[in-house]
Design a protein around this motif. Structure first.
Motif, PDB file in Angstrom:
ATOM      1  N   GLU A 108       0.756  -1.579   0.261  1.00 15.85           N
ATOM      2  CA  GLU A 108      -0.187  -0.303  -0.173  1.00 15.85           C
ATOM      3  C   GLU A 108       1.036   0.798   0.150  1.00 15.85           C
ATOM      4  O   GLU A 108      -0.085   2.414  -1.016  1.00 15.85           O
ATOM      5  CB  GLU A 108      -1.056   0.063   1.144  1.00 15.85           C
ATOM      6  CG  GLU A 108      -2.057  -0.806   0.541  1.00 15.85           C
ATOM      7  CD  GLU A 108      -2.416  -1.120   2.451  1.00 15.85           C
ATOM      8  OE1 GLU A 108      -2.496  -0.776   3.447  1.00 15.85           O
ATOM      9  OE2 GLU A 108      -3.597  -1.673   2.317  1.00 15.85           O
ATOM     10  N   ASP A 111       2.419   1.414  -3.474  1.00 19.54           N
ATOM     11  CA  ASP A 111       1.307   2.162  -4.684  1.00 19.54           C
ATOM     12  C   ASP A 111       1.303   3.780  -3.913  1.00 19.54           C
ATOM     13  O   ASP A 111       0.597   4.262  -5.022  1.00 19.54           O
ATOM     14  CB  ASP A 111      -0.154   1.101  -3.902  1.00 19.54           C
ATOM     15  CG  ASP A 111      -0.114  -0.063  -4.528  1.00 19.54           C
ATOM     16  OD1 ASP A 111       0.780  -0.274  -4.999  1.00 19.54           O
ATOM     17  OD2 ASP A 111      -0.718  -0.636  -4.184  1.00 19.54           O
ATOM     18  N   LYS A 112       0.854   4.318  -3.214  1.00 25.89           N
ATOM     19  CA  LYS A 112       0.560   5.425  -2.401  1.00 25.89           C
ATOM     20  C   LYS A 112       2.320   6.174  -3.010  1.00 25.89           C
ATOM     21  O   LYS A 112       1.735   6.917  -3.591  1.00 25.89           O
ATOM     22  CB  LYS A 112       0.737   5.313  -0.698  1.00 25.89           C
ATOM     23  CG  LYS A 112       0.136   6.960  -1.162  1.00 25.89           C
ATOM     24  CD  LYS A 112      -0.169   7.235   0.862  1.00 25.89           C
ATOM     25  CE  LYS A 112      -0.506   8.401   1.406  1.00 25.89           C
ATOM     26  NZ  LYS A 112      -0.406   9.556   0.123  1.00 25.89           N
ATOM     27  N   ASP A 116       1.443   9.178  -6.302  1.00 22.42           N
ATOM     28  CA  ASP A 116       1.551  11.011  -5.671  1.00 22.42           C
ATOM     29  C   ASP A 116       3.389  11.463  -7.008  1.00 22.42           C
ATOM     30  O   ASP A 116       2.595  12.347  -7.226  1.00 22.42           O
ATOM     31  CB  ASP A 116       2.265  10.653  -4.366  1.00 22.42           C
ATOM     32  CG  ASP A 116       1.492  10.423  -2.947  1.00 22.42           C
ATOM     33  OD1 ASP A 116       0.121  10.420  -3.221  1.00 22.42           O
ATOM     34  OD2 ASP A 116       1.830  10.115  -1.921  1.00 22.42           O
TER      35      ASP A 116
END
Length: 129
Positions: A108, A111-112, A116
């Motif tokens: 996660e 992925d973030k 971004d």
């Protein structure tokens, strides 16, 4: 007559029994069923292949259940050893769960970070235009 959950229709019981029977025998049984399905009528083989991929049976999920269940069955008769084995298995399962949670958080976070970076790049491109 055994009680079945309401969500399970009467027509799905034979398919459920077949699925469970194949799961008990593992991945080779699923592959054999798929091959026989292709031989008998190719859409049946294709449907079995699709189900195997969709349900992740090609990865061996059912063998993991059978692997775990084999350790919890059949006590040895030595109560001290059985208690030690159960405690150790519980600890290992807890550690596995914690590790899988850790890996999920890492995915996660990655992925973030990628998202971004994409948003920053997109905003920079908008400013340049």
């Amino acid at each position: 007559m055994p009680a079945y959950p309401q969500s399970e229709s009467r027509g799905s019981r034979p398919l459920t029994r077949v699925r469970d029977w194949l799961d008990e025998r593992g991945r080779p049984a699923w592959i054999a069923a798929m091959v026989l399905g292709f031989i008998a009528f190719w859409p049946v083989g294709l449907a079995i292949l699709g189900y195997m991929i969709w349900s992740k049976r090609m990865i061996g999920c059912s063998s993991k259940r059978r692997y775990r269940a084999s350790y919890h069955a059949a006590p040895t008769g030595n109560m001290a050893f059985d208690a030690y084995r159960e405690e150790t298995l519980k600890r290992l399962e807890d550690e596995h769960t914690e590790f899988m949670t850790f890996l999920q958080k890492l995915r996660e976070a990655k992925d973030k970070a990628e998202f971004d970076q994409f948003m920053e790049q997109r905003d920079k491109e908008k400013l340049d235009d």
